[in-house]
Design a protein around this motif. Sequence first.
Motif, PDB file in Angstrom:
ATOM      1  N   SER A 230     -11.111  -4.338  -0.838  1.00 32.91           N
ATOM      2  CA  SER A 230     -12.148  -4.187   0.191  1.00 32.91           C
ATOM      3  C   SER A 230     -11.733  -3.167   1.242  1.00 32.91           C
ATOM      4  CB  SER A 230     -12.425  -5.529   0.873  1.00 32.91           C
ATOM      5  OG  SER A 230     -11.329  -5.920   1.664  1.00 32.91           O
ATOM      6  N   ALA A 231     -12.711  -2.368   1.692  1.00 34.83           N
ATOM      7  CA  ALA A 231     -12.453  -1.364   2.732  1.00 34.83           C
ATOM      8  C   ALA A 231     -12.054  -2.039   4.038  1.00 34.83           C
ATOM      9  CB  ALA A 231     -13.686  -0.494   2.941  1.00 34.83           C
ATOM     10  N   ALA A 232     -12.677  -3.187   4.329  1.00 34.92           N
ATOM     11  CA  ALA A 232     -12.364  -3.923   5.567  1.00 34.92           C
ATOM     12  C   ALA A 232     -10.918  -4.409   5.549  1.00 34.92           C
ATOM     13  CB  ALA A 232     -13.313  -5.106   5.728  1.00 34.92           C
ATOM     14  N   GLY A 233     -10.469  -4.877   4.393  1.00 32.34           N
ATOM     15  CA  GLY A 233      -9.085  -5.339   4.273  1.00 32.34           C
ATOM     16  C   GLY A 233      -8.083  -4.215   4.431  1.00 32.34           C
ATOM     17  N   TRP A 235      -8.579  -1.439   6.100  1.00 31.20           N
ATOM     18  CA  TRP A 235      -8.609  -1.003   7.505  1.00 31.20           C
ATOM     19  C   TRP A 235      -7.792  -1.961   8.380  1.00 31.20           C
ATOM     20  CZ3 TRP A 235      -8.979   2.800  10.609  1.00 31.20           C
ATOM     21  CH2 TRP A 235      -9.205   2.584  11.969  1.00 31.20           C
ATOM     22  N   LYS A 236      -7.928  -3.278   8.122  1.00 26.08           N
ATOM     23  CA  LYS A 236      -7.177  -4.258   8.909  1.00 26.08           C
ATOM     24  C   LYS A 236      -5.676  -4.064   8.725  1.00 26.08           C
ATOM     25  CE  LYS A 236      -6.652  -9.208   9.739  1.00 26.08           C
ATOM     26  NZ  LYS A 236      -7.041 -10.579   9.314  1.00 26.08           N
ATOM     27  N   ASN A 239      -4.633  -0.840  10.470  1.00 29.95           N
ATOM     28  CA  ASN A 239      -4.656  -1.000  11.921  1.00 29.95           C
ATOM     29  C   ASN A 239      -3.458  -1.807  12.412  1.00 29.95           C
ATOM     30  OD1 ASN A 239      -6.161  -0.275  14.274  1.00 29.95           O
ATOM     31  ND2 ASN A 239      -6.662  -2.438  14.527  1.00 29.95           N
TER      32      ASN A 239
END
Length: 308
Positions: A230-233, A235-236, A239
């Motif tokens: 996942s892109a969200a994972g 990015w997290k 970050n």
Amino acid sequence: MEKSNDSSEYGFILEGFSDRPRLEMVLFIVNFTLYSVAVLGNITIILVCILDPRLHTPMYFFLANLSFLDLCFSTSCIPQMLVNLWGPDKTISYAGCVVQLFSFLSIGSVECILLAVMAYDRYAAVCKPLHYMVIMHPQLCVRLMAVAWGVGLANAIIMSPLAMTLSRCGRRRINHFLCEMPALIKMACVDARPVEMLSFTLAILIVLLPLTLILVSYGYIAAAVLRIKSAAGRWKAFNTCSSHLTVVSLFYGSIIYMYMQPGNSSSQDQGKFLTLFYNLVTPMLNPLIYTLRNKEMKGALKKVCGRH
């Protein structure tokens, strides 16, 4: 090697930028502002990490220690430098020079190792998330900090006497605004190559070895992040590590340029500005980097300040 009677009795003269009075006034204003921001920012991070129970985790334990080191690093020489920039008196006592050099060597070494420890902490968080609290248990965190301080103090105990007892044949003028190793070695009127080579060897162990561990840790982290679908994972995970990577780049970039050159071949003015960078600019930027890019820290700040 014998200690110069003149320097031990009368101290040293920190020339800094005394040949450019206008630049001195500009530097006083800039450095006073940056130092004030660095002190305020690092004290804030330390207090927030202590006061907010949600931040009682290994990552913030190490971050609070980093802020403490940055605070000590800047305070070891910036106040003296501000005094010298403000008025005509450019002197520093022999004891003051010893304290400054010892603080510089010990705290700088501890910070090099702490940044490697923080990289390992991020590796454990990203690559071993289910076992993170088992791996980074409180006792291990305390032991890692103890090792970092032990190495830092050992480096300072070895190198400070060697640098301070080099024969200087009565020379008291240091072409710098603080008592730093390269500047003190350049004052020697005897063959200082053995001291330079020992300094270079210790720098390999204290600077390059932790940097290698950091790069290896982030190699594993990068591989783990690329496996996240996942892109969200992704990015997290990115970050989580980007703040630390930024700090590592700022600190190690200037340190390596200054200390990893046999004979310290960087120009005198270059050396002065680079010293200012890692002694003042980096400690000032670290709290901003970790606060602005960290939702947990921003939330804790608001909570401590009474804003819910």
